[in-house]
Design an enzyme around this catalytic site. Sequence first.
Site, short mmCIF file in Angstrom:
data_model
loop_
_atom_site.label_atom_id
_atom_site.label_comp_id
_atom_site.label_asym_id
_atom_site.label_seq_id
_atom_site.Cartn_x
_atom_site.Cartn_y
_atom_site.Cartn_z
N HIS A 492 95.32 -0.01 47.28
CA HIS A 492 96.78 -0.18 47.30
C HIS A 492 97.14 -1.67 47.18
O HIS A 492 97.93 -2.06 46.31
CB HIS A 492 97.35 0.40 48.60
CG HIS A 492 98.82 0.22 48.77
ND1 HIS A 492 99.73 1.23 48.56
CD2 HIS A 492 99.56 -0.87 49.13
CE1 HIS A 492 100.96 0.77 48.78
NE2 HIS A 492 100.88 -0.50 49.13
N GLU A 493 96.56 -2.49 48.06
CA GLU A 493 96.90 -3.92 48.06
C GLU A 493 96.44 -4.60 46.76
O GLU A 493 97.09 -5.50 46.26
CB GLU A 493 96.29 -4.62 49.28
CG GLU A 493 96.82 -4.12 50.63
CD GLU A 493 98.34 -4.16 50.76
OE1 GLU A 493 98.98 -5.01 50.12
OE2 GLU A 493 98.89 -3.33 51.51
N HIS A 496 99.07 -4.41 44.12
CA HIS A 496 100.05 -5.50 44.19
C HIS A 496 99.50 -6.77 43.54
O HIS A 496 100.19 -7.46 42.80
CB HIS A 496 100.39 -5.82 45.65
CG HIS A 496 101.30 -4.84 46.32
ND1 HIS A 496 102.50 -4.46 45.78
CD2 HIS A 496 101.19 -4.18 47.50
CE1 HIS A 496 103.11 -3.60 46.60
NE2 HIS A 496 102.32 -3.41 47.65
N HIS A 499 99.59 -6.71 39.83
CA HIS A 499 100.97 -6.88 39.38
C HIS A 499 101.30 -8.38 39.35
O HIS A 499 101.90 -8.89 38.39
CB HIS A 499 101.91 -6.14 40.34
CG HIS A 499 103.28 -5.92 39.81
ND1 HIS A 499 104.29 -5.37 40.56
CD2 HIS A 499 103.84 -6.16 38.59
CE1 HIS A 499 105.39 -5.28 39.83
NE2 HIS A 499 105.15 -5.76 38.64
#
Length: 709
Positions: A492-493, A496, A499
């Site tokens: 998940h992290e 980020h 991105h």
Amino acid sequence: AMLGGCRRALPAALGRALRGRAAGQGGRAVSTSWCPVGTAFDAKQQQQQPLRGGAAGRDTGLFGVPELSCPEGFQEAQDKALQESEQLVQKACSTPPGPETVMIFDQLSDSLCRVADLADFVKVAHPDFAFREAAEEACRSIGTMVEKLNTDVELCQSLRRVLADETVMSSLDPETRRVAELFMFDFEISGIHLDEEKRKKAVDLNVRILDLCNEFLIGTHIPNKIDKHVLPEHIRYNFTAEGNYLRVAGLHADCPDDLVREAAYKIFLHSNAQQLARLEELLVSRNSLAQLVGYDTFAHRALQGTMAKNPETVRQFLEKLSEQLSKRTQKDFEMMTKMKMKLNPHNSMLMPWDHPYYSGVLRAERYNIDPGLYCPFFSLGACMEGLNSLFSQLLGISLYAEQTKRGEIWSEDVRKLAVVHETEGLLGYIYCDFFQRPDKPHQDCHFTVRGGRLKENGEYQLPVVVLMLSLPNSARGAPTLLSPGMMENLFHEMGHAMHSMLGRTRYQHVTGTRCATDFAEVPSILMEYFANDYRVVNQFARHYKTGQPLPKNMVSRLCESKKVCAAADMQLQVFYAVLDQIYHGKHPLKKSTTEILKETQEKVYGLPYVHNTAWQLRFSHLVGYGAKYYSYLMSRAVASMVWKQCFAQNPFDRAMGERYRREMLAHGGAKEPMLMVQGMLQKSPSVEDFVDALVSDLDHDFETFIMDS
């Protein structure tokens, strides 16, 4: 504000002409100081010797920033940023209308963000109190400066001249035009159109809100104490003793003893007058600010520029979702109640402290899911190699561990990763702060430390981010083993972080994760779908002793187990989102925040409110996600649609990976979020589409169900 997405803890290809600028045309060869990413993490205990900084062996400073070799350096960095910003304000005001004005505004934003973003991380994560304190002061000084700039009439006029000049506007490319409009929007929501007295009031309110947010956030984590004699002797050992008192620092949600969970819930969530006053003042101040600058409510102000656009759409989304979840949630609660009756026949009423525990018991019983069976297959090094392999196949990106200089990192177990594209070269850096230590927050999050942008000299300013996890420290010589939940959080992290690396916009104001909150979680949640796909997991999950791959049926059972009581879990998220909308809706509130909590909990969630508790005082997301908590659900809906339509058939499809980069990651916040979603899905999803995507994720996989039967 002028900082844009700056200071948000989380997170464009510029065409062929700008490709590879950061690494020189044609990309960059692999550096000799880089090593394979998996090796760096599984060899955590064999410490690398940091390189000495400078000829005389001086510390290089945190993140390579020379001033930050000591806490006092924050004052120096802050003074430098404020001085630079003053010069840029003068330059903006004297420059004729044109694209250069927008570039100067972005430089101004960047000079402030480079200190504020970095300080925002240091104030919560640095082990040295003096560093944390200095960073806190820097955040406050920069924040105050930003609020003043957002109400600077002359500065605003220089931008207004650009927007009012049709010839200039028609000559700007779409990204420059959008950034100019976003800067103007920041002025407007700060009350630039008001008279001088009201503008001053807006600045004062903003500064007060910053302080209240910090105070409230600290209050959400402070443990509660209780006289030890109040609790039965046989459960006292579950809590930390401090003289005659017991310290309760959390909900003990996984404890099998119902009485321990009940005691923790009632004590930890006991109302606190000081924290209650802070929350009420925060909500009133936010509403006053919103109304002062021309919005009906704070929610209307906060939702400008998001996918949802307004509170009405959010309400519609949450109501329709709640309606669709209703029967499934009821079924989940019935299953939990039966399990509670079975294990505790004397007290079978389902209470809020029971939900997380009994849903876990049901998962374990139905699918025999014991995290201990999975951990040996998920060494941290293997998981990092898995991410490396996935990014390489999907996006042509590799992760390399890079040796750090003395003073560059704040803890010896932090690892620095270079993110390198196969043709474009070095894209940026990720600092991995993965392990638990005293005074480090127990939360997983992504921080932007420096945003990417095209500099005046034509070079690209490389983005720098930190990923913070709370992994346990392993025994010397043994690898760190992750539970399935930890592995999913890592993916998940890292979503980020990618991105941030690939949102290579011309302007740092809209770089990477500096985008609408309800879009910012899409890349990270999408990574959870990859983490739960056997084809992906099979590439890296190997038993750290035997090298045996993780059996397919274990992955299938793990994925299916997550659907047990998932409707009730989602209903709880709907409840939090509805509560957040009410708190930031029409003021004055009809009732106290606790009465609203009680009413909303019983109406939306379904489990009874517990007398004398005030869960909202622990709701830390009210600070960073005020009026936007729904974002997690809406982002999950988009991620679900992207996964099913684009990656479910082949999670390693390079063409689809490139499309994902081009349509969704590359723009940061430089394009309207719904247009990015539309570009990826080839359609504009409705509220009903969002709801259907979330609900369809709750359905069990038929093949696994038959196999399990």
